[in-house]
Scaffold this motif. Structure first.
Motif, PDB file in Angstrom:
ATOM      1  N   PHE A  55      37.158  27.911  46.738  1.00  0.00           N
ATOM      2  CA  PHE A  55      38.214  28.306  47.684  1.00  0.00           C
ATOM      3  C   PHE A  55      38.217  27.413  48.921  1.00  0.00           C
ATOM      4  O   PHE A  55      39.199  26.797  49.278  1.00  0.00           O
ATOM      5  N   PHE A  85      40.414  35.260  45.828  1.00  0.00           N
ATOM      6  CA  PHE A  85      41.604  34.402  46.016  1.00  0.00           C
ATOM      7  C   PHE A  85      42.508  35.013  47.084  1.00  0.00           C
ATOM      8  O   PHE A  85      42.927  34.329  48.020  1.00  0.00           O
ATOM      9  N   TRP A 144      43.289  33.201  50.545  1.00  0.00           N
ATOM     10  CA  TRP A 144      44.686  32.785  50.701  1.00  0.00           C
ATOM     11  C   TRP A 144      45.172  33.196  52.094  1.00  0.00           C
ATOM     12  O   TRP A 144      45.763  32.430  52.843  1.00  0.00           O
TER      13      TRP A 144
END
Lengths: 395, 343, 161, 336
Positions: free
Chosen positions: B36, B300, B304
């Motif tokens: 990430f 995620f 994000w």
């Protein structure tokens, strides 16, 4: 530690608790009061360069802020006394290195005014296009940078990405990305390379799309609005008396843009463009005004690309340029604000005295008033929204 | 697994599990950080991220960083409070390790299935506040002090919403043991259709959203990363740390992210449970894979948000916690209680 | 502000980053792939030694004083026999110190004999700063990296320097 | 001697065309009400910004050997459009444009005889006021003239700088300035002057105010009371020129370190960077093969255009660059 000899007129050392003497390096002693003295800078991510902000905190709230500048003072006004005009042009585009082409224009105009020479129309057009391109490059970086000040990592990269396209344009025309050194007294050094106009048109489209991205990603973001609305409000009248200029003043509702209102220079009288203002005068207004001005600059560049005449790019100028004696004051609307040169010439090949009036110097001088009673994170937002460059402040 | 325990002794099995868990956390941190923080963030910012280290897409980057930190000089500021300065990273990392004890990866793949699992996990995760305060205070640096005070206020303020979000799940599952919660989600059905099991995300959606927001704040990630605000406090309480101590903090940060993502996956997405797969053997094999994918999905979402939003100021941050999240949490519990009784 | 129903900024912001994630990267992996600079880029100054007549103009006009020139005079046989013997100044040393140079281009412009040219070459960084003092031979080597003067934009007056 | 090419005479027609077309339709044109301060009739508002457009008659290049003493020798086309005067007398002050005249009258009405002298430098009104009414000039320009925007406050030292490299000689690339003291627009009483530029954001008009500063006891009234923005400008002027601004709340160093001695922008303050390193432009002279020692002139000298030769007619005793001091410069060249 010997007490420095007091220069005539310097106010004698008052009670060290007095805030004003805090920034003086020797007296920076820890006060016994409850407040905490925090040094934001000279190495600090939020100050674009080496600004040192001595901040007196009560908890997270600022009681008094005193900007200390001069860490990047290169003494331009002293340097110009021992240089000729072409050499000075290379120096002054290092004052505000983000929009370096725009620095050269007022100085060259002042010299041309003194000599009574006028650049041919095509050169005027190319100068205006390159000035607007450097404005776009500066503002696009600001639109990304402001997100970083407030915490969003991604917009900064979008800002740099779009700026890269514009810098490539400037480099392919002038030869230098940051320091074009393209202006000469009486015109330009060279004409545009082949295919430059079409390349500019496609880049302008890219920049417009970039502006929409910033509109959605940053300006529209509720958290961004929460962090910037109502933060660092500059009333228009007070801003003017401090000498704040450019987008910062227009964001406080003062409808004043030298491109339209000042003495006509370059080809701005022949362009129709809107001067954007915003009534609030807070950090969000400054961001919003610069976002609209970026779009306006793109429209202006496209207009100029259509209207650009043909012809020479250099007026007839004697090989050894001796500027006749006289004084000229020329100021232009630079991306960071109003930049002006007061050129005094005594008929030599170099000026006798050049007073450089740079925009960020006055824009930052309002900080002590503006930062009173503000949270520490908001100090960073305000510093970001004022958008100054240290080269511009320290000269 | 039980027969195995009989012949080689109960203690050694526990030791083996602990070693596995201790080993897994840095690996988890590196995987999460790499996927990430390096690659996804890079692509979001229209760049490629590390490509050279380790050949294929720079996978070795964070491992290399880890080694780099190990051999870096370990500087301790002069006026620092030496012992407290040295211990602070340990406290932060311990709180991360302890959380993993209760997270199940399969029917038997759990270090210790406490029946107060969820309660224990949340209690332990709030230990890191002490570590952060120790770090901030001990490093004799004004920026660190500011960062630590902000962190303390924020972490405490967001403990409550975190708890309330989980109470909804506990009420619906009827048990606090994480294994129990996973089984309930795998076996129960929603109005008769049991093909998908009943992941609590469907019924506890508000709880899930609340948990994510509160977890974001616990991890001091944007939009709640005031304590580690790079543009103001450079890196908050971690300013003065170098060398392997900073490595501890780094593992702590991403280990906690790993842990919270794991918790969220277990509580709301059914953890290792795959509906229709009941046999223990298969569960032990497929369980970790299922947990990992769900965990990455949740991570995620969290990252994000981290790469897109600006920061909230700390007073706005507190306002969000006290004025919005807690009332919503209470309402969610009320709702769950009502549905529990009605159905 | 936007006419379409205002999608809350938070959601549309996520959309932007997601879309950007799917689009390709704009960066260039430098050591492997190289972007060639614009032909006009001011990378390094190349010296055409034959044109140089040691007139010192570039050394004088340089704002940073970073050009060091030494030359001497020589007798040359007359062009046409019976003509007077010619004295020609020959270049001994022509160094540009790129540690000081600010790439302004005044020397290239002021040279009356077109001995100095700009070349967009930029990969000449050194470990030791003294090595940035390029001597006459090195500057000669840069000569072949100098691009042809390129065509000008439509509407430009030809040849008006 | 460089040929005394007179720059191209931009004929009047071209000016008319540009100024005619150049009349912008200002979106925020100054509200007519505000203009009442000037005698200029209201409809002159738009024409006013047209008049301010730069129209220039033929510019006469000042003789290089005796620099024009007082005024910028330069005729300006009269805004009423009659043909620009061709012959302009070298000493006559440039006529003020209509709007500058209005400003000047308003200022004189307020300040009376404090206005010592005024001039127009390319469309920018320069007014010299007496030193003791410097702050009053600020108050008047803010109140009566509506100049709410402070552009800058700065100092100037009219005394020519000593020849660089001092008397010991040693050429330098610095431009050769004339040696006798001359003053700019609106003249000056002594060596030092403080000058400021103020503008009106509403009326799009601005002017430059000047005041003399006594060399022995350089005290200037501070503008901080009128324009708070002047604070930093005055601090900079104090540390660069040594003008003491009385009434300034906190006069301390702005750019320079607190222990700095001396005032850098004064002309007699040496620029040390140029003393330390010998100037590589010094022409090292060696004898022509089998000939007498070199003649006096600069090295090969055909680079006729370099300013050292043109400089010498301005100053008689300009030491030719190949003074003996360069001899050793040739051998012990200063590689950095």
């Amino acid at each position: 530690m010997t007490e420095p000899t007091l220069l005539p007129g310097a106010t004698p050392r008052l009670d060290p608790r007095d805030m004003r003497h805090l920034a003086d390096a020797q007296v920076n002693v820890e006060l016994d009061t409850g407040d905490m003295i925090l040094n934001l800078g000279p190495q600090h991510p939020a100050t674009h360069g080496t600004l040192r902000l001595v901040v007196r905190l009560d908890g997270e709230r600022v009681i008094a802020a005193d900007p200390v500048i001069g860490y990047m003072h290169r003494g331009y006004e002293k340097l110009t006394e021992v240089r000729s005009y072409p050499q000075i042009t290379t120096l002054i585009n290092r004052i505000d290195w983000l929009s370096s082409f725009a620095n050269e224009v007022p100085f060259i105009h002042a010299a041309e005014q003194l000599m009574g020479i006028e650049a041919p129309p095509r050169a005027q057009y190319i100068r205006t296009i390159l000035t607007e391109l450097s404005r776009i490059a500066t503002f696009v970086l600001f639109l990304g940078e402001m997100g970083l000040q407030v915490g969003a990592l991604t917009p900064a990269f979008y800002g740099f990405r779009d700026r890269e396209h514009v810098l490539n344009l400037i480099e392919s025309a002038t030869g230098g990305r940051f320091h074009p050194n393209f202006n000469r007294i009486g015109g330009l050094k060279d004409d545009l390379p082949w295919g430059w106009v079409n390349e500019t048109r496609s880049t302008m489209k890219l920049v417009l799309d970039g502006c929409d991205v910033f509109d959605r990603l940053v300006a529209g973001n509720e958290i961004f609005e929460a962090r910037t609305r109502g933060v660092g409000i500059i009333p228009g009248a007070l801003g003017a008396s401090y000498g704040v200029s450019g987008s910062n003043l227009r964001a406080s509702g003062v409808d004043w843009d030298l491109r339209r209102d000042g003495k006509p220079y370059l080809v701005y009288p022949e362009l129709d463009f809107k001067v954007w203002t915003h009534p609030d005068g807070d950090s969000f207004a400054r961001y919003w005004v610069r976002l609209q001005e970026t779009r306006e600059s793109v429209r202006m560049v496209v207009q100029m690309l259509d209207q650009m005449p043909e012809g020479p790019i250099m007026a007839k100028v004697p090989r050894i340029i001796k500027v006749p004696a006289g004084e000229a004051w020329v100021e232009t609307e630079n991306p960071l604000g109003q930049m002006g040169y007061y050129v005094v010439s005594k008929g030599a090949i170099g000026p006798f005295r050049v007073k450089i009036r740079s925009a960020s110097f006055s824009n930052v001088s309002i900080l002590p008033w503006l930062l009173r009673g503000v949270y520490v994170p908001d100090v960073i937002t305000i510093l970001g929204s004022l958008y100054f460059i240290l080269g511009d402040i320290d000269r | 697994m039980i027969t195995l325990a009989a012949d080689i002794g109960w203690g050694t099995v526990l030791a083996i599990k602990t070693v596995i868990v201790l080993g897994m956390i840095p690996v988890g941190a590196i995987v999460l950080g790499y996927v990430f923080l390096l690659k996804m963030m890079a692509h979001m910012q229209s760049r490629l991220g590390p490509m050279d280290p380790g050949g294929f897409h720079g996978w070795f980057q964070l491992v290399g960083d880890g080694i780099k930190f190990l051999q870096k000089e370990d500087i301790m500021p002069e006026q620092a409070d030496r012992r407290v300065f040295a211990m602070a990273p340990a406290v932060v990392v311990i709180s991360t390790f302890l959380v993993f004890i209760v997270i199940p990866a399969g029917p038997d793949l759990i270090v210790r299935d406490l029946d107060v699992g969820v309660f224990y996990a949340l209690a332990v995760s709030s230990l890191s506040v002490i570590g952060v305060l120790m770090a901030g205070w001990a490093s004799a640096n004004k920026f660190a002090l500011l960062g630590a005070l902000r962190a303390a206020a924020q972490l405490i303020a967001y403990e409550l919403p975190l708890l309330l979000a989980v109470v909804g799940v506990v009420v619906q599952a009827g048990t606090m043991s994480l294994q129990g919660i996973v089984e309930v989600q795998r076996d129960s059905a929603i109005f008769g259709f049991d093909g998908l099991g009943n992941p609590f995300i469907l019924t506890q959606f508000i709880g899930f959203a609340l948990f994510l927001v509160a977890a974001q704040a616990e991890l001091t990630q944007t939009p709640f990363d005031m304590p580690v605000a790079e543009s103001e406090l450079v890196s908050g309480y971690m300013v003065e740390y170098t060398g392997f101590r900073f490595l501890f903090f780094f593992i702590g940060e991403f280990g906690t992210a790993f842990a919270f993502a794991g918790l969220a996956a277990t509580l709301f997405l059914g953890g290792w449970g795959i509906p229709g797969v009941d046999s223990a053997a298969l569960g032990n094999v497929l369980g970790p894979v299922a947990l990992f994918t769900k965990l990455m999905a949740v991570a995620f979402l969290m990252f994000w948000v981290r790469f897109t939003y600006p920061r909230l100021r700390e007073d706005q941050l507190q306002a969000v916690a006290w004025k919005y999240l807690i009332p919503i949490g209470l309402a969610n519990i009320l709702l769950t209680g009502f549905f529990k009784v009605a159905f | 502000m936007s006419p379409k129903p205002k999608v809350p900024g938070l959601i549309s912001g996520l959309g932007v980053t997601f879309k950007a994630m799917l689009q390709g990267a704009v960066t260039v992996q430098y050591p492997h792939e190289k972007e060639d600079p614009a032909p006009r880029a001011r990378g390094v100054i190349a010296l055409k030694e034959e044109n140089c007549t040691v007139c010192m103009l570039c050394a004088r006009e340089c704002p940073d004083w970073c050009i060091y020139i030494e030359g001497h005079k020589e007798k040359r046989p007359p062009r046409r026999e019976g003509g007077r013997e010619r004295t020609v100044s020959v270049l001994d040393r022509f160094d540009i110190d790129y540690g000081l140079c600010m790439y302004c281009g005044i020397c290239v412009e002021v040279c009356p004999f077109d001995a100095l040219f700009w070349s967009p070459e930029f990969e000449y960084s050194e470990v030791d700063i003294a090595a940035l003092l390029h001597d006459k031979v090195k500057l000669g080597e840069w000569m072949e990296t100098v691009p042809e003067p390129e065509a000008l934009e439509v509407g430009a007056e030809k040849g008006k320097k | 001697m460089p040929d005394d090419t007179t720059p191209p005479d931009t004929d009047a027609a071209a000016d008319e065309a540009t100024s005619g077309a150049a009349d912008p339709a200002p979106a925020g044109s100054p509200a007519p009400g505000e203009v009442v301060g000037f005698e200029a009739p209201v409809e002159a508002g738009t024409e006013q910004s047209g008049a301010a457009a730069e129209e220039r008659a033929e510019q006469r290049v000042a003789e290089t050997d005796e620099p024009a003493a007082a005024e910028a020798a330069q005729a300006r086309a009269d805004p009423t459009g009659e043909a620009p005067t061709q012959a302009d007398e070298p000493e006559g002050p440039a006529p003020l444009s209509d709007e500058e005249q209005a400003l000047l009258d308003r200022l004189e009405a307020e300040l009376g005889e404090a206005v010592v002298e005024s001039a127009s430098a390319f469309g920018n009104l320069v007014v010299r006021v007496r030193a003791d009414s410097w702050r009053r000039a600020a108050e008047v320009s803010q109140a009566a003239l509506g100049c709410d925007y402070l552009s800058f406050v700065a100092g100037i030292d009219w005394q020519p700088a000593p020849r660089e490299g001092g008397e010991v000689g040693g050429a330098s690339s610095a431009p050769v300035q004339p040696t006798e003291t001359t003053y700019g627009a609106a003249g000056s009483a002594g060596r030092f002057q403080v000058f400021a530029h103020v503008q009106s954001t509403g009326r799009h008009v601005g002017l430059t105010l000047k005041a003399d500063v006594d060399e022995a006891e350089p005290v200037v009234e501070s503008w901080v009371g009128v324009y708070p923005g002047a604070d930093w400008h005055e601090r900079e002027c104090w540390e660069m020129y040594g003008f003491v601004f009385d009434g300034h709340p906190n006069l301390r160093h702005l750019y320079l370190p607190s222990g700095f001695e001396g005032h850098p922008l004064r002309k007699d303050f040496p620029l040390l960077a140029r003393q330390v390193k010998p100037w590589p432009g010094i022409v090292d002279v060696e004898s022509m093969p089998d000939e007498a020692p070199p003649d006096g002139d600069a090295g090969d000298g055909e680079g006729e255009g370099d300013e050292v030769t043109t400089g010498d007619e301005a100053t008689a005793a300009d030491s030719p660059p190949d003074a003996p001091s360069d001899g050793e410069a040739e051998t012990g060249d200063a590689t950095p």
